[in-house]
Design an enzyme around this catalytic site. Structure first.
Site, PDB file in Angstrom:
ATOM      1  N   SER A   7       0.860  -1.324  -0.019  1.00 15.00           N
ATOM      2  CA  SER A   7      -0.039   0.253   0.011  1.00 15.00           C
ATOM      3  C   SER A   7       0.892   1.176   0.105  1.00 15.00           C
ATOM      4  O   SER A   7       1.657   1.359   0.871  1.00 15.00           O
ATOM      5  CB  SER A   7      -0.843   0.173   1.208  1.00 15.00           C
ATOM      6  OG  SER A   7      -1.270   1.420   1.381  1.00 15.00           O
ATOM      7  N   HIS A  32      -1.511  -1.293  -4.271  1.00 11.09           N
ATOM      8  CA  HIS A  32      -2.531  -0.881  -3.582  1.00 11.09           C
ATOM      9  C   HIS A  32      -2.739   0.621  -3.313  1.00 11.09           C
ATOM     10  O   HIS A  32      -1.807   1.350  -2.766  1.00 11.09           O
ATOM     11  CB  HIS A  32      -2.678  -1.830  -2.395  1.00 11.09           C
ATOM     12  CG  HIS A  32      -3.981  -1.531  -1.540  1.00 11.09           C
ATOM     13  ND1 HIS A  32      -5.364  -2.336  -1.877  1.00 11.09           N
ATOM     14  CD2 HIS A  32      -4.406  -0.965  -0.452  1.00 11.09           C
ATOM     15  CE1 HIS A  32      -6.288  -1.963  -0.907  1.00 11.09           C
ATOM     16  NE2 HIS A  32      -5.786  -0.938   0.054  1.00 11.09           N
ATOM     17  N   ASP A  34      -4.950   3.517  -1.501  1.00 14.77           N
ATOM     18  CA  ASP A  34      -5.873   3.714  -0.521  1.00 14.77           C
ATOM     19  C   ASP A  34      -6.506   5.223  -0.952  1.00 14.77           C
ATOM     20  O   ASP A  34      -5.904   6.195  -0.758  1.00 14.77           O
ATOM     21  CB  ASP A  34      -5.300   3.812   0.738  1.00 14.77           C
ATOM     22  CG  ASP A  34      -5.098   2.408   1.131  1.00 14.77           C
ATOM     23  OD1 ASP A  34      -6.159   1.686   0.981  1.00 14.77           O
ATOM     24  OD2 ASP A  34      -4.071   1.822   1.369  1.00 14.77           O
ATOM     25  N   MET A  36      -8.935   8.009  -0.260  1.00 14.50           N
ATOM     26  CA  MET A  36      -9.909   8.437   1.253  1.00 14.50           C
ATOM     27  C   MET A  36     -10.170  10.035   0.908  1.00 14.50           C
ATOM     28  O   MET A  36      -9.502  10.979   0.292  1.00 14.50           O
ATOM     29  CB  MET A  36      -8.880   8.544   2.467  1.00 14.50           C
ATOM     30  CG  MET A  36      -8.178   7.240   2.583  1.00 14.50           C
ATOM     31  SD  MET A  36      -7.073   7.315   4.215  1.00 14.50           S
ATOM     32  CE  MET A  36      -6.496   5.664   4.187  1.00 14.50           C
ATOM     33  N   HIS A  65      -8.529   0.895  -4.009  1.00 10.44           N
ATOM     34  CA  HIS A  65      -9.487   0.718  -2.842  1.00 10.44           C
ATOM     35  C   HIS A  65     -10.171   2.053  -2.539  1.00 10.44           C
ATOM     36  O   HIS A  65      -9.565   3.033  -1.888  1.00 10.44           O
ATOM     37  CB  HIS A  65      -8.599   0.256  -1.459  1.00 10.44           C
ATOM     38  CG  HIS A  65      -9.264   0.088  -0.246  1.00 10.44           C
ATOM     39  ND1 HIS A  65      -8.642  -0.038   1.006  1.00 10.44           N
ATOM     40  CD2 HIS A  65     -10.662   0.101   0.181  1.00 10.44           C
ATOM     41  CE1 HIS A  65      -9.442  -0.367   1.933  1.00 10.44           C
ATOM     42  NE2 HIS A  65     -10.818  -0.260   1.467  1.00 10.44           N
ATOM     43  N   MET A  67     -12.241   4.512  -0.666  1.00 13.31           N
ATOM     44  CA  MET A  67     -13.035   4.642   0.996  1.00 13.31           C
ATOM     45  C   MET A  67     -13.502   6.030   0.869  1.00 13.31           C
ATOM     46  O   MET A  67     -12.927   6.854   1.288  1.00 13.31           O
ATOM     47  CB  MET A  67     -11.910   4.794   1.938  1.00 13.31           C
ATOM     48  CG  MET A  67     -11.254   3.346   2.195  1.00 13.31           C
ATOM     49  SD  MET A  67      -9.854   3.137   3.372  1.00 13.31           S
ATOM     50  CE  MET A  67      -8.553   3.335   1.767  1.00 13.31           C
ATOM     51  N   MET A 136     -11.241  -5.706   5.690  1.00 13.94           N
ATOM     52  CA  MET A 136     -10.540  -4.676   6.604  1.00 13.94           C
ATOM     53  C   MET A 136     -10.282  -5.505   8.056  1.00 13.94           C
ATOM     54  O   MET A 136     -11.178  -5.734   8.467  1.00 13.94           O
ATOM     55  CB  MET A 136     -11.408  -3.399   6.758  1.00 13.94           C
ATOM     56  CG  MET A 136     -11.316  -2.602   5.500  1.00 13.94           C
ATOM     57  SD  MET A 136      -9.823  -2.107   4.846  1.00 13.94           S
ATOM     58  CE  MET A 136      -8.866  -1.522   6.117  1.00 13.94           C
ATOM     59  N   ASP A 172      -6.406  -6.519   4.655  1.00 12.79           N
ATOM     60  CA  ASP A 172      -5.826  -4.881   4.605  1.00 12.79           C
ATOM     61  C   ASP A 172      -5.852  -4.500   6.011  1.00 12.79           C
ATOM     62  O   ASP A 172      -6.952  -4.122   6.656  1.00 12.79           O
ATOM     63  CB  ASP A 172      -6.747  -4.366   3.863  1.00 12.79           C
ATOM     64  CG  ASP A 172      -5.963  -2.917   3.478  1.00 12.79           C
ATOM     65  OD1 ASP A 172      -5.137  -2.535   4.232  1.00 12.79           O
ATOM     66  OD2 ASP A 172      -6.838  -2.001   2.677  1.00 12.79           O
ATOM     67  N   GLY A 194       1.240  -1.795   4.330  1.00 16.72           N
ATOM     68  CA  GLY A 194       1.870  -0.499   4.099  1.00 16.72           C
ATOM     69  C   GLY A 194       2.799  -0.312   4.939  1.00 16.72           C
ATOM     70  O   GLY A 194       4.172  -0.427   4.469  1.00 16.72           O
ATOM     71  N   SER A 195       2.683   0.064   6.385  1.00 17.82           N
ATOM     72  CA  SER A 195       3.957   0.274   7.056  1.00 17.82           C
ATOM     73  C   SER A 195       4.928  -0.847   7.400  1.00 17.82           C
ATOM     74  O   SER A 195       6.009  -0.680   7.375  1.00 17.82           O
ATOM     75  CB  SER A 195       3.525   0.725   8.518  1.00 17.82           C
ATOM     76  OG  SER A 195       2.210   0.164   8.941  1.00 17.82           O
TER      77      SER A 195
HETATM   78  C1  DX5 Z   1      -6.276   1.645   5.890  1.00 17.26           C
HETATM   79  C2  DX5 Z   1      -5.942   1.254   4.597  1.00 17.26           C
HETATM   80  C3  DX5 Z   1      -4.692   0.150   4.272  1.00 17.26           C
HETATM   81  C4  DX5 Z   1      -3.442   0.795   5.031  1.00 17.26           C
HETATM   82  C5  DX5 Z   1      -2.727  -0.337   5.372  1.00 17.26           C
HETATM   83  O1  DX5 Z   1      -7.506   2.131   5.731  1.00 17.26           O
HETATM   84  O2  DX5 Z   1      -6.751   0.925   3.643  1.00 17.26           O
HETATM   85  O3  DX5 Z   1      -4.487  -0.156   2.944  1.00 17.26           O
HETATM   86  O4  DX5 Z   1      -2.710   1.645   3.968  1.00 17.26           O
HETATM   87  O5  DX5 Z   1      -1.605   0.061   6.361  1.00 17.26           O
HETATM   88  P1  DX5 Z   1      -0.816  -0.819   7.327  1.00 17.26           P
HETATM   89  O6  DX5 Z   1      -0.440  -1.964   6.411  1.00 17.26           O
HETATM   90  O7  DX5 Z   1       0.232   0.071   7.799  1.00 17.26           O
HETATM   91  O8  DX5 Z   1      -1.891  -1.401   8.366  1.00 17.26           O
HETATM   92 ZN    ZN Z   2      -6.590  -0.337   1.504  1.00 19.90          ZN
END
Ligand code: DX5
Ligand code: ZN
Length: 221
Positions: A7, A32, A34, A36, A65, A67, A136, A172, A194-195
Site C-alpha cells: 500500500s 494498492h 488507498d 480517502m 481501494h 474509501m 478490513m 488489509d 503499508g507500514s
Molecule cells: C487503511 C488502508 C490500508 C493501509 C494499511 O484504511 O486501507 O491499505 O494502508 O496500512 P498498514 O499496512 O500500515 O496497516
Molecule cells: Zn487499503
C-alpha cells in the site's frame, strides 16, 4: 496463489517512482492505492491523478481501494487513470450492484470491502458478480494500526462462502509477516501491507517474507 499488494499510503511520496520500482523488482504482485475523501473515513489521501502519474512507470496490477462516499461518481475517473481493479466499500453506497456493474462495464475487476463490524452475510447477493473481497482487519482510514485478530474467523467465513468461485480474498490493515500467515491459514490470499513494507529496514526482503509466510500456510489448507 498468494499475492502481495504494497500500500503506497506508507511510501515516501518524495520518490514514489523509485518506491514503485523497488516493490515491483522485489516481487510485489499488486499495487494498492488507498483513496480517502475525508467523509467516508476521517482522512485524506490522493486521487485519480496520483494513480495516473504512476501508471506509465509500472506493469503491476493497480488495485484501487475506494474509501469514499458515493463511489459511483469516481469509477470512470479511476478507469481513466489506469486502474485494473476497483473495490468499493459495502457501507459507502446505496447501490453496490450498480457500482460493480459500472466497474465491469469499463473492463476492470470489481470488489467489495467490508469494515470490521460489517457482517459477511451482506456479500451473499454479490458472490456471482465479484472478483475480490477485501476484509478490513483494522478500521479503514489510517495506516499503522494494530491487526484485529478477532477478525480471523470472518476470513474463514468468506473463504467458505466463496467455495470454488474465482474470487480473491484480500486482507488489509496491520499485515506483517506474522499476521499474513494467520490470515492465509484462514483462507486469505492477497496481502495488503503499508507500514510493514515501507518502514522496514529492508522493504524488498519484507515483501518476500510476507509472501513466503502466506504461501507456507496456504499449502496446508
Ligand atoms: C487503511 C488502508 C490500508 C493501509 C494499511 O484504511 O486501507 O491499505 O494502508 O496500512 P498498514 O499496512 O500500515 O496497516
Ligand atoms: Zn487499503
Amino acid at each position: 496463489m498468494i499475492l502481495v499488494a504494497p500500500s503506497l499510503l506508507a511510501a515516501d511520496y518524495g520518490c514514489l517512482r523509485t518506491q514503485v520500482k523497488m516493490v515491483e523488482d522485489a516481487g510485489a504482485d499488486w499495487l494498492h492505492f488507498d483513496i480517502m475523501d475525508g467523509h467516508f473515513v476521517r482522512n485524506l489521501s490522493y486521487g485519480a491523478e496520483f494513480v495516473r502519474q504512476l501508471r506509465s512507470g509500472s506493469k503491476l496490477f493497480f488495485d484501487v481501494h475506494l474509501m469514499v462516499e458515493e463511489p459511483l461518481n469516481f469509477i470512470e475517473m479511476f478507469k481513466n487513470s489506469g486502474a485494473d481493479q476497483i473495490t468499493v466499500h459495502y457501507e459507502s453506497t446505496a447501490d453496490v450492484k450498480k457500482c460493480l456493474n459500472l466497474i465491469h462495464g469499463y473492463g476492470m475487476k470489481a470488489g467489495i470491502s467490508l469494515k470490521p463490524k460489517t457482517s459477511t452475510d451482506v456479500l451473499i447477493p454479490y458472490l456471482d458478480i465479484i472478483d475480490n473481497i477485501l476484509v478490513m482487519t483494522v478500521e479503514p482510514g489510517f495506516g499503522g494500526q494494530k491487526f484485529q485478530s478477532e477478525l480471523l474467523p470472518k476470513i474463514t467465513r468468506c473463504k467458505n462462502m466463496v467455495g470454488k468461485r474465482n474470487i480473491t480474498i484480500e486482507v488489509d490493515g496491520g499485515i506483517t509477516e506474522k499476521t499474513s500467515a494467520e490470515c492465509a491459514a484462514n483462507g486469505a490470499n492477497v496481502f495488503v501491507a503499508g507500514s510493514a513494507i515501507f518502514n522496514a529496514e529492508n522493504p524488498a526482503e519484507m515483501i518476500k517474507l510476507i509472501k513466503k509466510s502466506g504461501e507456507m500456510q496456504w499449502q496446508q489448507l
